[in-house]
Scaffold this motif. Structure first.
Motif, mmCIF file in Angstrom:
data_model
loop_
_atom_site.group_PDB
_atom_site.id
_atom_site.type_symbol
_atom_site.label_atom_id
_atom_site.label_comp_id
_atom_site.label_asym_id
_atom_site.label_seq_id
_atom_site.Cartn_x
_atom_site.Cartn_y
_atom_site.Cartn_z
ATOM 1 N N MET A 108 -12.883 -9.426 -1.250
ATOM 2 C CA MET A 108 -11.670 -8.941 -1.403
ATOM 3 C C MET A 108 -11.330 -8.373 -0.538
ATOM 4 N N LYS A 109 -9.618 -8.853 -0.482
ATOM 5 C CA LYS A 109 -8.615 -8.026 0.836
ATOM 6 C C LYS A 109 -8.070 -6.568 -0.092
ATOM 7 N N TYR A 110 -7.896 -5.822 0.842
ATOM 8 C CA TYR A 110 -6.811 -4.540 0.233
ATOM 9 C C TYR A 110 -5.973 -4.340 1.402
ATOM 10 N N LEU A 111 -5.080 -3.566 0.836
ATOM 11 C CA LEU A 111 -3.752 -3.125 1.318
ATOM 12 C C LEU A 111 -4.106 -2.009 1.458
ATOM 13 N N LYS A 112 -3.811 -1.437 2.591
ATOM 14 C CA LYS A 112 -4.366 0.113 2.847
ATOM 15 C C LYS A 112 -2.359 0.592 3.874
ATOM 16 N N TYR A 113 -3.039 2.137 3.166
ATOM 17 C CA TYR A 113 -1.747 2.699 3.824
ATOM 18 C C TYR A 113 -1.641 4.459 3.049
ATOM 19 N N LYS A 114 -1.345 5.441 4.238
ATOM 20 C CA LYS A 114 -1.100 6.694 4.153
ATOM 21 C C LYS A 114 -2.628 6.717 3.141
ATOM 22 N N GLY A 115 -3.838 6.102 3.751
ATOM 23 C CA GLY A 115 -4.756 6.724 3.200
ATOM 24 C C GLY A 115 -5.290 6.167 1.895
ATOM 25 N N TYR A 116 -4.592 5.066 1.469
ATOM 26 C CA TYR A 116 -4.770 4.979 0.037
ATOM 27 C C TYR A 116 -5.000 3.140 -0.252
ATOM 28 N N THR A 117 -5.598 2.926 -1.161
ATOM 29 C CA THR A 117 -6.556 1.265 -1.304
ATOM 30 C C THR A 117 -5.917 1.350 -2.400
ATOM 31 N N GLY A 118 -5.466 -0.157 -2.098
ATOM 32 C CA GLY A 118 -4.522 -1.029 -3.397
ATOM 33 C C GLY A 118 -5.311 -2.137 -3.277
ATOM 34 N N SER A 119 -5.582 -2.198 -4.590
ATOM 35 C CA SER A 119 -5.992 -4.131 -5.502
ATOM 36 C C SER A 119 -4.797 -4.726 -4.647
ATOM 37 N N ILE A 120 -5.183 -6.378 -4.953
ATOM 38 C CA ILE A 120 -4.570 -7.638 -4.699
ATOM 39 C C ILE A 120 -5.011 -8.358 -5.793
ATOM 40 N N GLU A 121 -4.241 -8.561 -6.727
ATOM 41 C CA GLU A 121 -4.825 -9.533 -7.869
ATOM 42 C C GLU A 121 -3.241 -10.548 -8.517
ATOM 43 N N TYR A 122 -3.879 -11.918 -8.783
ATOM 44 C CA TYR A 122 -2.436 -13.115 -9.191
ATOM 45 C C TYR A 122 -2.730 -12.798 -10.527
ATOM 46 N N SER A 123 -2.023 -13.011 -11.107
ATOM 47 C CA SER A 123 -1.551 -13.634 -12.421
ATOM 48 C C SER A 123 -1.190 -14.859 -12.468
ATOM 49 N N GLU B 3 3.374 -4.817 -7.567
ATOM 50 C CA GLU B 3 3.754 -6.283 -7.994
ATOM 51 C C GLU B 3 5.082 -6.262 -7.007
ATOM 52 N N GLY B 4 4.867 -8.092 -6.643
ATOM 53 C CA GLY B 4 5.376 -8.673 -5.674
ATOM 54 C C GLY B 4 5.627 -10.105 -5.797
ATOM 55 N N GLN B 5 6.137 -11.068 -5.869
ATOM 56 C CA GLN B 5 6.257 -12.609 -5.440
ATOM 57 C C GLN B 5 5.113 -12.991 -4.566
ATOM 58 N N THR B 6 5.637 -12.078 -3.552
ATOM 59 C CA THR B 6 4.685 -12.865 -2.165
ATOM 60 C C THR B 6 3.790 -11.915 -1.955
ATOM 61 N N GLU C 194 5.236 -4.298 0.668
ATOM 62 C CA GLU C 194 6.485 -3.569 0.148
ATOM 63 C C GLU C 194 6.957 -2.486 -1.055
ATOM 64 N N ASP C 195 6.178 -3.185 -1.637
ATOM 65 C CA ASP C 195 5.703 -2.345 -3.548
ATOM 66 C C ASP C 195 5.387 -1.450 -3.092
ATOM 67 N N PHE C 196 4.003 -2.355 -2.908
ATOM 68 C CA PHE C 196 2.569 -0.970 -2.605
ATOM 69 C C PHE C 196 2.816 0.209 -1.851
ATOM 70 N N LYS C 197 3.610 -0.123 -0.280
ATOM 71 C CA LYS C 197 3.601 1.506 0.545
ATOM 72 C C LYS C 197 4.757 2.080 -0.305
ATOM 73 N N GLU C 198 5.534 1.233 -0.806
ATOM 74 C CA GLU C 198 7.099 2.440 -1.349
ATOM 75 C C GLU C 198 6.339 3.034 -3.163
ATOM 76 N N ALA C 199 5.404 2.637 -3.539
ATOM 77 C CA ALA C 199 4.764 3.340 -4.762
ATOM 78 C C ALA C 199 4.084 4.869 -4.339
ATOM 79 N N VAL C 200 3.075 3.961 -3.397
ATOM 80 C CA VAL C 200 2.940 5.191 -2.613
ATOM 81 C C VAL C 200 3.780 6.386 -1.941
#
Length: 112
Positions: free
Chosen positions: A1-16, A36-39, A45-51
């Motif tokens: 599984m790939k992850y998002l990384k930003y400022k020391g935080y790691t985020g999951s990537i899921e799809y519905s 979340e995001g459509q793409t 971008e939303d991950f970074k904004e959330a962090v």
């Protein structure tokens, strides 16, 4: 599984598929930070904004942000395995922490 990384935080990537939406949450902390995001680009971008929002909120509230994956965790194992590991650590003149670290590192290297 790939992850998002930003400022020391790691985020999951899921799809519905039902919602045709990508989503995720920051991993390794007790609090819930989701995005979340459509793409893929929108998701990132939303991950970074959330962090950033989380860190700004902590600053405004004068509270310390949670540090993800602190390097400390409790592990429950059978007492016989604990005994064997502790004795092996003593015999090899190392700590139990070092023995467990080495075992985890070995296992992860086999998966990568």
């Amino acid at each position: 599984m790939k992850y998002l990384k930003y400022k020391g935080y790691t985020g999951s990537i899921e799809y519905s598929p039902e919602d045709n939406l990508m989503y995720g949450k920051v991993l390794g902390i007790k609090g819930l930070i989701s995005y979340e995001g459509q793409t893929g680009k929108q998701l990132e971008e939303d991950f970074k904004e959330a962090v950033d929002t989380y860190l700004e909120d902590c600053k405004e509230e004068n509270s310390k942000p949670e540090k993800p994956f602190k390097g400390s965790f409790n592990v429950r194992i059978p007492s016989s395995l604990h005994q064997q590991a502790a004795l092996l650590a003593m015999e090899t003149q190392t700590s139990l922490n070092s023995l467990v670290t080495e075992a985890i590192r070995f296992r992860i290297s086999k998966e990568v």
